[in-house]
Design an enzyme around this catalytic site. Structure first.
Site, PDB file in Angstrom:
ATOM      1  N   CYS A 170       0.990  -1.258   0.024  1.00 50.07           N
ATOM      2  CA  CYS A 170      -0.037   0.130  -0.127  1.00 50.07           C
ATOM      3  C   CYS A 170       0.930   1.211   0.079  1.00 50.07           C
ATOM      4  O   CYS A 170       1.766   1.575   0.878  1.00 50.07           O
ATOM      5  CB  CYS A 170      -0.866   0.029   1.192  1.00 50.07           C
ATOM      6  SG  CYS A 170      -1.954   1.656   1.182  1.00 50.07           S
ATOM      7  N   HIS A 217      -2.756  -4.049 -10.846  1.00 52.88           N
ATOM      8  CA  HIS A 217      -3.167  -2.749 -11.318  1.00 52.88           C
ATOM      9  C   HIS A 217      -3.428  -2.975 -12.657  1.00 52.88           C
ATOM     10  O   HIS A 217      -2.726  -3.554 -13.481  1.00 52.88           O
ATOM     11  CB  HIS A 217      -2.444  -1.516 -11.162  1.00 52.88           C
ATOM     12  CG  HIS A 217      -2.084  -1.352  -9.651  1.00 52.88           C
ATOM     13  ND1 HIS A 217      -2.892  -0.380  -8.997  1.00 52.88           N
ATOM     14  CD2 HIS A 217      -1.146  -1.979  -8.704  1.00 52.88           C
ATOM     15  CE1 HIS A 217      -2.364  -0.403  -7.831  1.00 52.88           C
ATOM     16  NE2 HIS A 217      -1.268  -1.255  -7.459  1.00 52.88           N
ATOM     17  N   GLU A 266     -10.353   0.660  -5.820  1.00 49.08           N
ATOM     18  CA  GLU A 266      -9.406  -0.132  -5.275  1.00 49.08           C
ATOM     19  C   GLU A 266      -9.988  -1.527  -4.972  1.00 49.08           C
ATOM     20  O   GLU A 266     -11.089  -1.837  -4.622  1.00 49.08           O
ATOM     21  CB  GLU A 266      -8.922   0.398  -3.992  1.00 49.08           C
ATOM     22  CG  GLU A 266      -7.823   1.464  -4.138  1.00 49.08           C
ATOM     23  CD  GLU A 266      -7.037   1.798  -2.930  1.00 49.08           C
ATOM     24  OE1 GLU A 266      -6.737   0.737  -2.282  1.00 49.08           O
ATOM     25  OE2 GLU A 266      -6.834   2.907  -2.515  1.00 49.08           O
ATOM     26  N   CYS A 282      -4.582   6.606  -4.577  1.00 45.23           N
ATOM     27  CA  CYS A 282      -3.780   5.186  -4.381  1.00 45.23           C
ATOM     28  C   CYS A 282      -2.379   5.300  -4.941  1.00 45.23           C
ATOM     29  O   CYS A 282      -2.202   5.554  -5.796  1.00 45.23           O
ATOM     30  CB  CYS A 282      -4.425   3.962  -5.324  1.00 45.23           C
ATOM     31  SG  CYS A 282      -3.890   2.489  -5.280  1.00 45.23           S
TER      32      CYS A 282
HETATM   33  N1  LIG Z   1      -6.379  -2.004  -2.395  1.00 43.09           N
HETATM   34  C1  LIG Z   1      -5.300  -2.377  -2.350  1.00 43.09           C
HETATM   35  C2  LIG Z   1      -4.145  -1.937  -1.326  1.00 43.09           C
HETATM   36  C3  LIG Z   1      -4.114  -0.642  -1.053  1.00 43.09           C
HETATM   37  C4  LIG Z   1      -3.442   0.157  -2.173  1.00 43.09           C
HETATM   38  C5  LIG Z   1      -3.742   1.635  -1.989  1.00 43.09           C
HETATM   39  N2  LIG Z   1      -4.280   2.166  -0.999  1.00 43.09           N
HETATM   40  C6  LIG Z   1      -2.195   2.542  -2.204  1.00 43.09           C
HETATM   41  O1  LIG Z   1      -1.978   3.348  -1.551  1.00 43.09           O
HETATM   42  O2  LIG Z   1      -1.346   1.707  -2.717  1.00 43.09           O
HETATM   43  C7  LIG Z   1      -5.066  -3.711  -2.792  1.00 43.09           C
HETATM   44  O3  LIG Z   1      -5.748  -4.512  -2.596  1.00 43.09           O
HETATM   45  O4  LIG Z   1      -4.152  -4.080  -3.888  1.00 43.09           O
END
Ligand SMILES: N[C@H](CCC[C@H](N)C(=O)O)C(=O)O
Length: 280
Positions: free
Chosen positions: A74, A165, A214, A223
């Site tokens: 994250c 992604h 997300e 993100c």
């Molecule tokens: N929901 C994302 C994790 C948090 C990523 C995001 N909040 C960031 O700042 O990179 C996932 O399941 O890959």
């Protein structure tokens, strides 16, 4: 029993931070994340971040989505993690090595007059091989891949920053169907581990405007790993430079995909909002 936490955010992507070196945590952290991240019945957040000891680095970060799933990394969260562990004295140096499921990630605190004004993170190398995203199908890198959603064809460029992604480029991000196409792609069979979904408007070769759906969280205000993936996708598709400003609703992230070492660097804020106690 009460659980002490600190509430933090990176550009409105907000987190509950718990120090497991001090606090006794329940065994089921997935259920704890679902409870505390709930916007009405809990504290409310886009994620639960746990600070843990590490045998491989200074400390270990675990992150949980509001649906209870545990992603690999994250970006906004690790900036908050870095500020928290520095300001609570768990680390003394501004350069920190953090063990995550995406490998060792290296945030560096930006200090001015002794205070933390931002964090620059070495996010490591993007993974472009299809099987590392992971994605079904064949051929890498995954550039402008057709993704059939609700009868329409979207062209996605897919990158892993440890977490998956799928990046779509759109004419006008304000009108992007984030809350419909987002969940449909998050759960698309192309992505065995599901995926985060970014919608990017290219303002010019040095500026991107982003919205994001997300994985395990829904639409968030920002993100960090998604901004890194968007910057990489912009280069792969010839739309933007290796150094870009990514505009989110509450501010900007500076991203650079270094040609020297192939690492992606992300610079942005981390803010402490309040601390509290949660009844377990
Ligand atoms: N929901 C994302 C994790 C948090 C990523 C995001 N909040 C960031 O700042 O990179 C996932 O399941 O890959």
């Amino acid at each position: 029993m009460w659980l002490r936490f600190v509430k933090m955010h990176g550009l409105g992507n907000d987190f509950i931070v718990v120090n497991a070196l001090e606090e006794k945590l329940p065994a089921d952290l997935n259920e704890l994340a679902r409870r505390v991240c709930h916007r009405r019945f809990g504290i409310g957040a886009d994620g639960l971040i746990i600070v843990l000891p590490s045998t491989q680095a200074d400390l270990r970060m675990r992150i949980f989505n509001p649906d209870g799933s545990e992603p690999e990394m994250c970006g906004n969260g690790i900036r908050c993690f870095a500020r928290y562990v520095y300001e609570t004295g768990l680390v003394r140096e501004p350069e920190i090595r953090v063990e995550t499921l995406a490998g060792i990630i290296k945030p560096r605190l930006i200090l001015q007059e002794g205070g933390v004004t931002g964090v620059r993170v070495d996010m490591g190398e993007p993974r472009l091989e299809r099987e590392k995203i992971p994605m079904t199908g064949s051929g890498s890198p995954v550039v402008d891949e057709p993704v059939v959603v609700d009868g329409g064809i979207w062209r996605g460029t897919c990158v892993s920053m440890g977490n998956p992604h799928c990046v779509f480029f759109v004419e006008n991000v304000a009108e992007a169907p984030v809350t419909t196409v987002g969940p449909a792609v998050e759960n698309h069979p192309l992505f065995p581990q599901r995926t985060n979904v970014e919608f990017i408007e290219v303002l010019n070769r040095s500026e991107l405007k982003m919205r994001v759906w997300e994985r395990g969280a829904g639409e968030t205000m920002a993100c960090g790993t998604g901004a890194c993936a968007a910057a990489v996708a912009g280069v792969l598709t010839g739309r933007s430079n290796r150094k870009v400003t990514v505009h989110l609703v509450a501010g900007d992230l500076e991203i650079e995909w270094s040609p020297e070492n192939n690492h992606v660097y992300m610079t942005g804020p981390a803010v402490t909002v309040f601390q509290g106690d949660y009844p377990l």
